[in-house]
Structure formats: C-alpha cells, structure tokens
Write a protein that holds these residues in place. Structure first.
Motif, PDB file in Angstrom:
ATOM      1  N   ALA A 268      35.900  22.349  42.958  1.00  0.00           N
ATOM      2  CA  ALA A 268      36.546  23.784  42.216  1.00  0.00           C
ATOM      3  C   ALA A 268      38.247  23.296  41.832  1.00  0.00           C
ATOM      4  O   ALA A 268      38.845  22.478  42.592  1.00  0.00           O
ATOM      5  CB  ALA A 268      37.008  24.674  43.289  1.00  0.00           C
ATOM      6  N   ALA A 269      39.015  24.107  41.604  1.00  0.00           N
ATOM      7  CA  ALA A 269      40.605  23.490  41.547  1.00  0.00           C
ATOM      8  C   ALA A 269      40.794  24.962  40.637  1.00  0.00           C
ATOM      9  O   ALA A 269      40.520  25.489  40.143  1.00  0.00           O
ATOM     10  CB  ALA A 269      40.464  22.341  39.094  1.00  0.00           C
ATOM     11  N   VAL A 270      42.769  24.841  41.101  1.00  0.00           N
ATOM     12  CA  VAL A 270      43.561  25.804  40.548  1.00  0.00           C
ATOM     13  C   VAL A 270      44.983  25.576  40.037  1.00  0.00           C
ATOM     14  O   VAL A 270      44.738  24.074  40.467  1.00  0.00           O
ATOM     15  CB  VAL A 270      43.632  26.436  41.615  1.00  0.00           C
TER      16      VAL A 270
ATOM     17  N   PRO B  56      34.131  24.896  38.917  1.00  0.00           N
ATOM     18  CA  PRO B  56      34.456  26.023  38.588  1.00  0.00           C
ATOM     19  C   PRO B  56      36.283  25.759  38.605  1.00  0.00           C
ATOM     20  O   PRO B  56      36.878  25.024  39.684  1.00  0.00           O
ATOM     21  CB  PRO B  56      34.342  27.357  39.839  1.00  0.00           C
ATOM     22  N   THR B  57      37.165  26.649  37.394  1.00  0.00           N
ATOM     23  CA  THR B  57      38.925  26.455  37.846  1.00  0.00           C
ATOM     24  C   THR B  57      39.237  27.704  36.815  1.00  0.00           C
ATOM     25  O   THR B  57      39.146  28.633  36.543  1.00  0.00           O
ATOM     26  CB  THR B  57      39.007  25.182  36.332  1.00  0.00           C
ATOM     27  N   LEU B  58      40.237  27.380  38.585  1.00  0.00           N
ATOM     28  CA  LEU B  58      41.933  29.038  37.817  1.00  0.00           C
ATOM     29  C   LEU B  58      43.158  28.494  38.209  1.00  0.00           C
ATOM     30  O   LEU B  58      43.811  27.701  37.747  1.00  0.00           O
ATOM     31  CB  LEU B  58      41.438  29.495  39.234  1.00  0.00           C
ATOM     32  N   ILE B  59      43.336  29.469  36.284  1.00  0.00           N
ATOM     33  CA  ILE B  59      44.736  29.065  35.977  1.00  0.00           C
ATOM     34  C   ILE B  59      44.980  30.150  35.924  1.00  0.00           C
ATOM     35  O   ILE B  59      45.058  31.173  36.369  1.00  0.00           O
ATOM     36  CB  ILE B  59      44.684  28.575  34.597  1.00  0.00           C
ATOM     37  N   LEU B  60      46.834  29.958  36.918  1.00  0.00           N
ATOM     38  CA  LEU B  60      47.777  31.206  36.514  1.00  0.00           C
ATOM     39  C   LEU B  60      48.891  30.740  36.470  1.00  0.00           C
ATOM     40  O   LEU B  60      49.583  29.532  36.469  1.00  0.00           O
ATOM     41  CB  LEU B  60      48.179  31.841  38.738  1.00  0.00           C
TER      42      LEU B  60
ATOM     43  N   GLU C 160      37.905  30.806  34.641  1.00  0.00           N
ATOM     44  CA  GLU C 160      39.711  32.106  34.603  1.00  0.00           C
ATOM     45  C   GLU C 160      41.091  32.055  34.884  1.00  0.00           C
ATOM     46  O   GLU C 160      40.826  30.837  35.177  1.00  0.00           O
ATOM     47  CB  GLU C 160      39.362  32.810  36.552  1.00  0.00           C
ATOM     48  N   ILE C 161      41.589  32.863  34.144  1.00  0.00           N
ATOM     49  CA  ILE C 161      42.434  32.851  33.736  1.00  0.00           C
ATOM     50  C   ILE C 161      43.686  33.831  34.563  1.00  0.00           C
ATOM     51  O   ILE C 161      42.863  35.047  34.122  1.00  0.00           O
ATOM     52  CB  ILE C 161      43.636  32.534  32.879  1.00  0.00           C
ATOM     53  N   ARG C 162      44.845  34.316  35.265  1.00  0.00           N
ATOM     54  CA  ARG C 162      45.337  35.283  35.033  1.00  0.00           C
ATOM     55  C   ARG C 162      46.937  35.022  35.294  1.00  0.00           C
ATOM     56  O   ARG C 162      47.276  34.378  35.600  1.00  0.00           O
ATOM     57  CB  ARG C 162      45.628  35.556  36.273  1.00  0.00           C
TER      58      ARG C 162
END
Length: 293
Positions: free
Chosen positions: A159-161, A198-202, A230-232
């Motif tokens: 996973a990646a953040v 899966p990757t999340l960007i904040l 995903e992004i927030r």
C-alpha cells in the motif's frame, strides 16, 4: 563487513523496547528504525522524509508519523536520502537538488523495503510506503515502479500513502500539460497513473507548493481506469498540514508552481491533521490487515 554490521544491527534492534530508534548505514544511506514492543512479526511502513530532510532543520514529520505508526503496531524505517549526498540541511531552498529528485529516491525506498523484509520481527508481506511533500512525490514514483530484482522474487509495497505530493511531474503515462512551463496555467491532463498497490493521497485545498487539483485529476483518471486510489482534499489546509506549526510563507523555497520559481506557504491545520491520522490508520489497517490499538 556490511553483512556483519547489518547482523549486529538486527540483534540490537531485537532487544529494543517500544518506539526505540537505531541509526546505522544501509547501502551507504543512514536510516532509523522504530518498532513496537513484542516479538512480532509486525507490519511495516517505509517513511520518506520531505525536502527538509532529517537534520536539525527537519520539519519533524517523520518523527510525528513514526510515533503514531509505532503506537498502532507498525515497524517504521526512515532512510535519509540527503545527508550523505551533500544536502544535510535539506533541499527546500536548494536550486541544485536534481541529484536527490524523487525519481532517484525510489531506490532508497526499495532498499528500505528489502531491509525491513530481512528483519525477523517484520511481516515481509505487509509493508507500505508513505511520505509527505518531496517524500510524497517519491511515494508516488515508488508505487508506480517495481524494480526487476523485486519483481523476480517477492511483491513490492502492499500500500502507499502520499501526503501533499506534487502531482504535476510525469509519472509513467500520467502527465499534466501546461501552457508554457510549470508555473503557467494547466491546459489539460493526459494518461493514467497506474499504481501497483492501493494508494491514498491526502492534500490541502490551499496548498500553493504542490497544488491539490492535479492530484485530484490524477486520482479520478486512475479510478476511472479501475485502479485502487483514494484522495482527500482538506478545506482550508495548506502544505504540511500535519503539524501544529503556524502558517507562514517563506520566499526562498523552491516552487515550480510559483511565479519566479520561489516562495511557498506551509502550516498546520488541527482538523486536517486529526482526520489524516484516522484515515492513515484505517487505510493501512485495511490493506495491511493490521490490528489497530
């Protein structure tokens, strides 16, 4: 000699209690490891520092996130990409920082992954990569590229953040098209960012250093192509929202998105910082199947 040093480091770390850190050399790069109490095996996170590095002038983001993640049951490792490459004070205001550009730090991320997988208290199948700003851009570059030596054996990151990364550079097929140079208006977006996990960007709505909209477009295109992203975007938040630091503009910072190439605003946002901790906790628990505490 290097193998003996690494063996000694593993033995020393095995006796260290919760959230203790050790710094040594890994493939010529300093790094720090923290771990929870207990025998494990624990999931792990490779933390990639921002442009301020890990020296006296560091933003402290690696320490903050490492403390949070260790409390949740993760081993963390933070490779220092700058100090032994001639930039001990970081590169936020350094015009000649091309030698430590995010695309070159990908090798550091995978060296850290390989080292974590060699430790008996780390679950080799459950390691994520995470970073903010310069480290966030490196995270995006790392989750896009799988080195051949990793591809032959075990899988890459699970996973990646990426916190407030720059989504303007070209990443594989993904490209942001400007009218005339990086600081000029964006005319279009092309291609698809294809993460390997899966990757999340904040990121922050008011970020003038690494603007949010290119990241929003990157994620939307990836999602449309079926990739797990995903992004927030936090309303009212600036670059480096994950701190209690006051909001301030520093004219000397290198900024490809500013007229003249310099000047950027950073500062903490309590609401965004609190929500980011929850989202990172839940995202990593979902994709690394870790038990949160």
């Amino acid at each position: 000699m290097r193998q003996l040093l690494l063996a000694a480091l593993v033995a020393a770390l095995s006796a260290i209690g919760p959230a203790a850190a050790q710094t040594s050399a890994m493939l010529g790069i300093p790094f720090t490891i923290t771990r929870p109490a207990g025998d494990g095996p624990f999931p792990g996170v490779v933390l990639l520092h921002d442009c301020s590095g890990l020296g006296p002038g560091s933003s402290g983001a690696a320490w903050r996130w490492s403390s949070e993640l260790t409390r949740l049951g993760y081993v963390t490792i933070w490779p220092d990409s700058f100090s032994t490459r001639g930039f001990p004070g970081g590169v936020c205001s350094e015009p000649n920082r091309g030698a430590v550009a995010p695309r070159y730090r990908v090798a550091d991320a995978y060296a850290a992954l390989a080292h974590l997988r060699s430790l008996p208290f780390v679950d080799a199948r459950r390691v994520a990569v995470m970073g903010g700003s310069h480290g966030g851009s490196t995270t995006l570059a790392s989750i896009l590229a799988l080195p051949v030596n990793i591809a032959r054996g075990s899988p890459g990151f699970a996973a990646a953040v990426a916190l407030y990364p720059s989504c303007g550079p070209r990443y594989g097929e993904w490209e942001v098209v400007h009218a005339a140079g990086p600081a000029s208006p964006v005319t279009s977006y092309r291609g698809v960012f294809r993460p390997l996990a899966p990757t999340l960007i904040l990121t922050g709505e008011l970020d003038d250093w690494t603007p949010a909209e290119p990241c929003n477009q990157l994620v939307r295109a990836a999602q449309a192509a079926g990739h797990p992203m995903e992004i927030r975007i936090y309303p009212g938040a600036h670059h480096a929202f994950d701190s209690a630091a006051p909001v301030r503009h520093v004219a000397g910072r290198m900024n490809a998105n500013a007229a003249g190439g310099r000047g950027a605003t950073t500062g903490g946002n309590a609401t965004a910082w609190a929500d980011a901790r929850i989202r990172v906790r839940d995202f990593l628990a979902a994709h690394l199947q870790a038990t949160t505490r």
